[in-house]
Design a protein around this motif. Structure first.
Motif, mmCIF file in Angstrom:
data_model
loop_
_atom_site.group_PDB
_atom_site.id
_atom_site.type_symbol
_atom_site.label_atom_id
_atom_site.label_comp_id
_atom_site.label_asym_id
_atom_site.label_seq_id
_atom_site.Cartn_x
_atom_site.Cartn_y
_atom_site.Cartn_z
ATOM 1 N N LEU A 263 22.553 30.729 42.606
ATOM 2 C CA LEU A 263 23.305 31.907 42.165
ATOM 3 C C LEU A 263 23.506 31.901 40.656
ATOM 4 N N ASP A 264 23.752 30.724 40.089
ATOM 5 C CA ASP A 264 23.916 30.620 38.638
ATOM 6 C C ASP A 264 22.648 31.060 37.911
ATOM 7 N N LEU A 265 21.495 30.740 38.478
ATOM 8 C CA LEU A 265 20.229 31.160 37.864
ATOM 9 C C LEU A 265 20.111 32.684 37.878
ATOM 10 N N TYR A 266 20.496 33.286 39.004
ATOM 11 C CA TYR A 266 20.431 34.750 39.086
ATOM 12 C C TYR A 266 21.462 35.409 38.163
ATOM 13 N N ARG A 267 22.633 34.764 37.997
ATOM 14 C CA ARG A 267 23.629 35.340 37.104
ATOM 15 C C ARG A 267 23.114 35.379 35.664
ATOM 16 N N SER A 268 22.329 34.381 35.295
ATOM 17 C CA SER A 268 21.757 34.379 33.945
ATOM 18 C C SER A 268 20.808 35.557 33.741
ATOM 19 N N ILE A 275 26.227 40.084 48.312
ATOM 20 C CA ILE A 275 26.485 40.606 49.656
ATOM 21 C C ILE A 275 26.225 39.478 50.650
ATOM 22 N N ILE A 276 27.235 39.138 51.433
ATOM 23 C CA ILE A 276 27.071 38.125 52.480
ATOM 24 C C ILE A 276 26.700 38.854 53.761
ATOM 25 N N ALA A 277 25.450 38.715 54.151
ATOM 26 C CA ALA A 277 24.905 39.497 55.264
ATOM 27 C C ALA A 277 24.924 38.682 56.549
ATOM 28 N N ASP A 278 26.082 38.160 56.894
ATOM 29 C CA ASP A 278 26.212 37.376 58.116
ATOM 30 C C ASP A 278 27.674 37.240 58.502
ATOM 31 N N SER A 279 27.903 36.747 59.701
ATOM 32 C CA SER A 279 29.267 36.587 60.190
ATOM 33 C C SER A 279 29.941 35.380 59.543
ATOM 34 N N LYS A 280 31.250 35.291 59.725
ATOM 35 C CA LYS A 280 32.002 34.163 59.172
ATOM 36 C C LYS A 280 31.600 32.844 59.830
ATOM 37 N N LYS A 281 31.075 32.936 61.034
ATOM 38 C CA LYS A 281 30.632 31.731 61.724
ATOM 39 C C LYS A 281 29.382 31.156 61.070
ATOM 40 N N LEU A 282 28.451 32.026 60.656
ATOM 41 C CA LEU A 282 27.183 31.552 60.084
ATOM 42 C C LEU A 282 27.290 31.307 58.581
ATOM 43 N N VAL A 283 28.071 32.138 57.888
ATOM 44 C CA VAL A 283 28.350 31.903 56.459
ATOM 45 C C VAL A 283 29.869 31.933 56.314
ATOM 46 N N PRO A 284 30.518 30.740 56.377
ATOM 47 C CA PRO A 284 31.990 30.675 56.428
ATOM 48 C C PRO A 284 32.673 31.264 55.197
ATOM 49 N N GLU A 285 33.962 31.560 55.371
ATOM 50 C CA GLU A 285 34.764 32.100 54.280
ATOM 51 C C GLU A 285 34.891 31.118 53.116
ATOM 52 N N LYS A 286 34.835 29.818 53.414
ATOM 53 C CA LYS A 286 34.936 28.836 52.319
ATOM 54 C C LYS A 286 33.745 28.973 51.362
ATOM 55 N N VAL A 287 32.589 29.382 51.899
ATOM 56 C CA VAL A 287 31.418 29.619 51.050
ATOM 57 C C VAL A 287 31.683 30.832 50.162
ATOM 58 N N ARG A 288 32.229 31.885 50.763
ATOM 59 C CA ARG A 288 32.559 33.087 49.982
ATOM 60 C C ARG A 288 33.585 32.767 48.896
ATOM 61 N N GLU A 292 33.208 33.264 44.859
ATOM 62 C CA GLU A 292 34.130 34.075 44.067
ATOM 63 C C GLU A 292 34.769 33.264 42.947
ATOM 64 N N GLU A 293 34.997 31.971 43.181
ATOM 65 C CA GLU A 293 35.535 31.103 42.125
ATOM 66 C C GLU A 293 34.577 31.006 40.941
ATOM 67 N N LYS A 294 33.317 31.232 41.215
ATOM 68 C CA LYS A 294 32.307 31.220 40.142
ATOM 69 C C LYS A 294 32.292 32.547 39.367
ATOM 70 N N GLY A 295 33.117 33.505 39.805
ATOM 71 C CA GLY A 295 33.205 34.777 39.092
ATOM 72 C C GLY A 295 32.356 35.894 39.661
ATOM 73 N N PHE A 296 31.753 35.704 40.847
ATOM 74 C CA PHE A 296 30.936 36.745 41.468
ATOM 75 C C PHE A 296 31.828 37.714 42.249
ATOM 76 N N ILE A 297 31.396 38.973 42.305
ATOM 77 C CA ILE A 297 32.046 39.977 43.154
ATOM 78 C C ILE A 297 31.348 39.952 44.507
ATOM 79 N N THR A 298 32.101 39.763 45.573
ATOM 80 C CA THR A 298 31.478 39.604 46.888
ATOM 81 C C THR A 298 31.960 40.672 47.870
ATOM 82 N N GLU A 299 31.122 40.933 48.857
ATOM 83 C CA GLU A 299 31.506 41.717 50.031
ATOM 84 C C GLU A 299 30.689 41.228 51.212
#
Length: 534
Positions: A263-268, A275-288, A292-299
């Motif tokens: 993600l840092d490479l893409y931010r550069s 966009i997190i295109a999966d459920s909380k079970k497959l991509v947990p909220e801790k990942v989101r 977001e702590e890295k400064g990305f806007i997520t949905e």
């Protein structure tokens, strides 16, 4: 006899006649006998426009994706207002709040209108046409074709739904770009190999999609037959996202550190949305949270009950994929079509109308997100109106009682009450004629104006009836003149105080009715009352 003579003199006074004439006009306007509201019948109050507080409605708060300067914010507001007005909605208010928030208010909104408003507000409506991911036309280069034969909704449905199309004209660099990009992508009429012209509305820009390994594997294998398939056109679902929509996909395999590094490479490269295109079970909220702590806007946009095709369209903003049906030969193309389908004829007409509005109103400078919504049911609004009326009656009776206790003479109390009621009807009549929307703040302003009027009338009465030694030789006209000096000074102070309040959106009604009430008082009702007392 003296009373009769006094009454005749009053009726000959031009001030009294002007007041009575204005009262008649105000009553006719309030009752809609003068048709200030053509869509309403004759009846008391039908000439008035009530705000959301009394008529019911909705208030939606929008947050813009970034702060805007004043000029850009005004452009955002004007585009939103243009879109809402194009829906045929009445009494829509679009107000800026700070540099990153917009309030939208609509009185008397039905559930279907509320849904349409939300659909309009959710979209920036940035149109793009792409062929195999290459841009051929963008929003400000696309205009609706004025030829009515090019735009229609087919009344004949099929198993694929009801078809609609909008003819468009390409302007600027788009015609040459379309001809160049489309060259070599046409293989014969109705040939399934013809490449699609993808239409996007609000394609996610500067965005990366994250999904789980299992979801990625499914989409990587999901492929249309290419035999006229409106979405796949021979591509896999992943190819639609990455190649045709130009949105990179990252796979989360449980290694958070590796994901964050990518993600840092893409931010550069300017990618700051995820966009997190999966459920909380497959991509947990801790990942989101870590993203977001890295400064990305997520949905998060998980598939849920949607088909894979609808989900892909939701992720990418892809609305239609019309196959090329002619060879451009590398030459400029000036005419094109935007098409769609819907399950029912009514839904097709609604989609058709929405797309025309989006095309005609331009792109929003910043994307807006709905952060809160307040609905006031019409039944609750009617209750507010009834209670406001009762409060007004109670206030008037209280004033009458206090004035009576002060002077102990009905001959003084009745003119004061008549003058107060006159001011109320004159304010309401003026509001009806100019179609000013009455809300709770406006009612408070009316009460304030009438209260100020009673104060002024007491000043006039005291100056007139005073009988101290030092004032016995002073004529009544001179005493009234002194009273009016006090009244005009107080009125000027009140108006000067209200002018800054008028700039505050939620208090405009209060400031408006207070200023109008004060002006009506000093110009019409106070001089008339003074004539009666004299």
């Amino acid at each position: 006899m003296k009373v009769e003579e006094a009454g005749k003199r009053l009726l000959r006074s031009w001030r009294i006649n002007v007041l009575l004439a204005l009262l008649v006009i105000s009553l006719l306007a309030v009752m809609n006998i003068i048709p200030v509201n053509p869509d309403k019948s004759i009846g008391f109050g039908n000439g008035l426009d009530f705000g959301m507080d009394f008529a019911g409605g909705i208030q939606i708060q929008l947050k813009l994706e970034r702060p805007l300067d004043r000029n850009t914010l005004d452009l955002e507001k004007s585009i939103l207002l243009s879109r809402l007005n194009a829906l045929g909605l009445k009494d829509v208010k679009v107000m800026a709040w700070g540099d990153q928030y917009i309030l939208v208010e609509l009185s008397k909104a039905s559930p279907s209108e509320i849904k349409r408003i939300e659909n309009i507000l959710k979209k920036s409506a940035k149109f793009e046409q792409r062929i195999d991911g290459e841009l051929v036309a963008k929003g400000d280069e696309i205009q609706v074709n004025s030829d009515p034969r090019k735009s229609f909704v087919s009344p004949q449905g099929s198993e694929r739904g009801y078809y609609w199309q909008i003819g468009i004209k390409l302007t600027g660099d788009a015609p040459a770009r379309f001809g160049k990009v489309a060259y070599g992508k046409f293989f014969g009429r109705d040939n399934p190999l013809n490449r699609p012209v993808d239409l996007f509305i609000d394609r996610p820009e500067n965005t990366t999609i994250i999904m789980s390994v299992s979801t990625y594997e499914i989409l990587k294998e999901m492929k249309g037959s290419g035999q006229g398939d409106p979405l796949y056109a021979g591509n896999t679902a992943i190819e639609i996202i990455e190649n045709r929509s130009r949105i990179p996909v990252l796979v989360y395999d449980g290694n958070l550190s590796s994901l964050l590094m990518k993600l840092d490479l893409y931010r550069s490269k300017g990618f700051f949305r995820v966009i997190i295109a999966d459920s909380k079970k497959l991509v947990p909220e801790k990942v989101r949270g870590a993203i977001e702590e890295k400064g990305f806007i997520t949905e998060r946009k998980e598939r849920g009950n949607m088909s894979y095709e609808d989900w892909i369209r939701s992720l990418t903003g892809l609305k239609s994929s019309l196959r090329l049906n002619f060879n451009t030969g590398g030459r400029p193309v000036y005419d094109a079509l935007i098409t769609g389908r819907a399950p029912t004829y009514e839904e097709a007409k609604e989609e058709f109308k929405m797309h025309r509005i989006w095309l005609g109103s331009g792109n929003l400078p910043a994307r807006a997100y709905i952060v809160s919504k307040l609905e006031v049911p019409p039944s609750l609004g009617e209750k507010f109106l009834k209670e406001a009326f009762l409060i007004g009656v109670f206030a008037l009776l209280t004033v009458a009682l206090i004035v009576f206790l002060r002077y102990k003479a009905a001959v003084i109390v009745l003119p004061i009450i008549f003058t107060g009621l006159s001011e109320i009807f004159l304010i309401l009549g003026f509001a009806a004629i100019i179609s000013w929307e009455l809300d709770l703040a406006a009612i408070a302003g009316i009460i304030t104006a009438v209260g100020t009027g009673v104060d002024d009338q007491i000043v006039i009465t005291d100056e007139t009836l005073r009988r101290e030694k030092s004032r016995r030789l002073i004529p009544i006209a001179e005493r009234i003149k002194r009273a009016f000096f006090i009244i005009f000074t107080a009125a000027a102070t009140t108006i000067a105080t209200m002018l800054p309040v008028f700039t505050i959106q939620n208090l405009k009604g209060f400031a408006f009715t207070t200023i109008v009430g004060v002006l009506i008082g000093v110009l019409i009702t106070r001089p008339t009352y003074a004539k009666i007392i004299e």
